[in-house]
Design a protein around this motif. Sequence first.
Motif, PDB file in Angstrom:
ATOM      1  N   UNK A   1       0.845  -1.188   0.000  1.00 30.47           N
ATOM      2  CA  UNK A   1       0.000   0.000   0.000  1.00 30.47           C
ATOM      3  C   UNK A   1       0.885   1.244   0.000  1.00 30.47           C
ATOM      4  N   UNK A   2       0.283   2.382  -0.356  1.00 28.61           N
ATOM      5  CA  UNK A   2       1.075   3.606  -0.488  1.00 28.61           C
ATOM      6  C   UNK A   2       0.305   4.806   0.043  1.00 28.61           C
ATOM      7  N   UNK A   3       1.048   5.714   0.662  1.00 27.19           N
ATOM      8  CA  UNK A   3       0.505   6.986   1.125  1.00 27.19           C
ATOM      9  C   UNK A   3       1.553   8.066   0.901  1.00 27.19           C
ATOM     10  N   UNK A   4       1.155   9.151   0.277  1.00 30.52           N
ATOM     11  CA  UNK A   4       2.034  10.307   0.088  1.00 30.52           C
ATOM     12  C   UNK A   4       1.771  11.285   1.224  1.00 30.52           C
ATOM     13  N   UNK A   5       2.675  11.329   2.196  1.00 28.23           N
ATOM     14  CA  UNK A   5       2.469  12.181   3.371  1.00 28.23           C
ATOM     15  C   UNK A   5       2.413  13.656   3.001  1.00 28.23           C
ATOM     16  N   UNK A   6       3.060  14.023   1.901  1.00 31.39           N
ATOM     17  CA  UNK A   6       3.072  15.413   1.492  1.00 31.39           C
ATOM     18  C   UNK A   6       1.731  15.933   1.023  1.00 31.39           C
ATOM     19  N   UNK A   7       0.768  15.049   0.768  1.00 31.01           N
ATOM     20  CA  UNK A   7      -0.563  15.469   0.307  1.00 31.01           C
ATOM     21  C   UNK A   7      -1.580  15.545   1.437  1.00 31.01           C
ATOM     22  N   UNK A   8      -1.188  15.205   2.657  1.00 32.72           N
ATOM     23  CA  UNK A   8      -2.113  15.198   3.784  1.00 32.72           C
ATOM     24  C   UNK A   8      -2.282  16.622   4.312  1.00 32.72           C
ATOM     25  N   UNK A   9      -3.498  17.128   4.392  1.00 30.65           N
ATOM     26  CA  UNK A   9      -3.702  18.472   4.955  1.00 30.65           C
ATOM     27  C   UNK A   9      -3.146  18.558   6.376  1.00 30.65           C
ATOM     28  N   UNK A  10      -2.382  19.598   6.631  1.00 25.70           N
ATOM     29  CA  UNK A  10      -1.820  19.789   7.962  1.00 25.70           C
ATOM     30  C   UNK A  10      -0.414  19.257   8.124  1.00 25.70           C
ATOM     31  N   UNK A  11       0.062  18.463   7.171  1.00 25.89           N
ATOM     32  CA  UNK A  11       1.440  17.977   7.244  1.00 25.89           C
ATOM     33  C   UNK A  11       2.361  19.079   6.733  1.00 25.89           C
ATOM     34  N   UNK A  12       3.222  19.548   7.609  1.00 22.44           N
ATOM     35  CA  UNK A  12       4.103  20.674   7.306  1.00 22.44           C
ATOM     36  C   UNK A  12       5.448  20.453   7.985  1.00 22.44           C
ATOM     37  N   UNK A  13       6.461  21.155   7.500  1.00 25.20           N
ATOM     38  CA  UNK A  13       7.773  21.086   8.106  1.00 25.20           C
ATOM     39  C   UNK A  13       7.922  22.180   9.170  1.00 25.20           C
ATOM     40  N   UNK A  14       8.572  21.837  10.244  1.00 28.29           N
ATOM     41  CA  UNK A  14       8.839  22.785  11.322  1.00 28.29           C
ATOM     42  C   UNK A  14       9.785  23.871  10.784  1.00 28.29           C
ATOM     43  N   UNK A  15       9.499  25.153  11.030  1.00 31.09           N
ATOM     44  CA  UNK A  15      10.300  26.226  10.432  1.00 31.09           C
ATOM     45  C   UNK A  15      11.607  26.512  11.175  1.00 31.09           C
ATOM     46  N   UNK A  16      12.261  25.432  11.641  1.00 32.91           N
ATOM     47  CA  UNK A  16      13.568  25.591  12.285  1.00 32.91           C
ATOM     48  C   UNK A  16      14.659  24.961  11.434  1.00 32.91           C
ATOM     49  N   UNK A  17      14.271  23.931  10.651  1.00 32.54           N
ATOM     50  CA  UNK A  17      15.206  23.398   9.675  1.00 32.54           C
ATOM     51  C   UNK A  17      14.495  22.990   8.370  1.00 32.54           C
ATOM     52  N   UNK A  18      13.161  23.072   8.362  1.00 33.08           N
ATOM     53  CA  UNK A  18      12.355  22.834   7.158  1.00 33.08           C
ATOM     54  C   UNK A  18      12.489  21.408   6.610  1.00 33.08           C
ATOM     55  N   UNK A  19      12.873  20.467   7.469  1.00 32.16           N
ATOM     56  CA  UNK A  19      12.923  19.075   7.017  1.00 32.16           C
ATOM     57  C   UNK A  19      12.430  18.084   8.072  1.00 32.16           C
ATOM     58  N   UNK A  20      11.971  18.616   9.206  1.00 37.87           N
ATOM     59  CA  UNK A  20      11.387  17.752  10.226  1.00 37.87           C
ATOM     60  C   UNK A  20       9.946  18.186  10.502  1.00 37.87           C
ATOM     61  N   UNK A  21       9.115  17.207  10.809  1.00 31.58           N
ATOM     62  CA  UNK A  21       7.695  17.460  11.005  1.00 31.58           C
ATOM     63  C   UNK A  21       7.436  18.317  12.239  1.00 31.58           C
ATOM     64  N   UNK A  22       6.462  19.199  12.117  1.00 32.70           N
ATOM     65  CA  UNK A  22       5.999  19.989  13.255  1.00 32.70           C
ATOM     66  C   UNK A  22       5.082  19.127  14.116  1.00 32.70           C
ATOM     67  N   UNK A  23       4.773  19.547  15.351  1.00 35.75           N
ATOM     68  CA  UNK A  23       3.820  18.799  16.168  1.00 35.75           C
ATOM     69  C   UNK A  23       2.467  18.628  15.484  1.00 35.75           C
ATOM     70  N   UNK A  24       1.989  19.667  14.799  1.00 37.36           N
ATOM     71  CA  UNK A  24       0.714  19.550  14.086  1.00 37.36           C
ATOM     72  C   UNK A  24       0.799  18.526  12.959  1.00 37.36           C
ATOM     73  N   UNK A  25       1.959  18.452  12.323  1.00 36.10           N
ATOM     74  CA  UNK A  25       2.137  17.487  11.236  1.00 36.10           C
ATOM     75  C   UNK A  25       2.112  16.054  11.771  1.00 36.10           C
ATOM     76  N   UNK A  26       2.716  15.828  12.916  1.00 33.62           N
ATOM     77  CA  UNK A  26       2.657  14.500  13.544  1.00 33.62           C
ATOM     78  C   UNK A  26       1.202  14.103  13.792  1.00 33.62           C
ATOM     79  N   UNK A  27       0.420  15.044  14.287  1.00 37.65           N
ATOM     80  CA  UNK A  27      -0.985  14.768  14.570  1.00 37.65           C
ATOM     81  C   UNK A  27      -1.760  14.476  13.276  1.00 37.65           C
ATOM     82  N   UNK A  28      -1.503  15.264  12.239  1.00 36.82           N
ATOM     83  CA  UNK A  28      -2.218  15.081  10.976  1.00 36.82           C
ATOM     84  C   UNK A  28      -1.883  13.739  10.340  1.00 36.82           C
ATOM     85  N   UNK A  29      -0.618  13.354  10.377  1.00 33.77           N
ATOM     86  CA  UNK A  29      -0.200  12.074   9.809  1.00 33.77           C
ATOM     87  C   UNK A  29      -0.857  10.921  10.558  1.00 33.77           C
TER      88      UNK A  29
END
Length: 222
Positions: free
Chosen positions: A173-201
């Motif tokens: 099975x496949x899921x593109x995490x980048x298409x999930x609403x609310x999945x965003x990168x934390x604006x400290x290094x722009x490559x790790x998930x924010x707390x909201x992104x963890x929740x959305x995923x």
Amino acid sequence: MRTIVCFGDSNTHGYDSRTGGRFDRETRWPGHLAKLLGEGYSVIEEGLSGRTTVFEDPLYEGLSGISCIHPILMSHEPVDLFILMLGTNDVKSRFCATAENIARGLERLLRKLQSCKEAFCGGEAEILVIAPPPIDKRYEKSAVAGEMGELCAEKSRELAPLFERTAKLCGADFLDAGTIPGVEMYPYDYMHLSPDAHRALAGELAKRILTRYNDSGVRPLS
């Protein structure tokens, strides 16, 4: 009790790029997922910062996913579902790998998993491949720029369609995490998930898993 193994890198381990530490269990997406699924599920975290699909890192030992996936899988058997989210570290310039190379590494990893039939309930591998959300190009001005190297954001954006193709080829099975609403990168290094992104995923995964096993619905988080 259904057993779900979450195998990934720092975005499964829960790296907090604001503090340089680790999000607590309640913040990390496997912890959220466990709450949403409820008592009938055992959600096991197997995240490691820096982990790749198949590449041996010349600077740090033990980070190749394919070298450890068999003992990890067997230590948790019988497994109902294996969730795999890797690829971000593979784009580092020191590996000199194209996006196509990385997808072929994913295929090797999936074939390795599928060969371990004795570890899965019913003897058939149930695997969900998650394409990680792409690195934001603004990482180039962050502290991790030197660690990742040039053009990593561009290469990471190429992974999702290649990973989808690979998952289909291997029957996963496949899921593109980048298409999930609310999945965003934390604006400290722009490559790790924010707390909201963890929740959305976790929310999207819970819906898929409960549908797969015909459960009644997502539990509210307290």
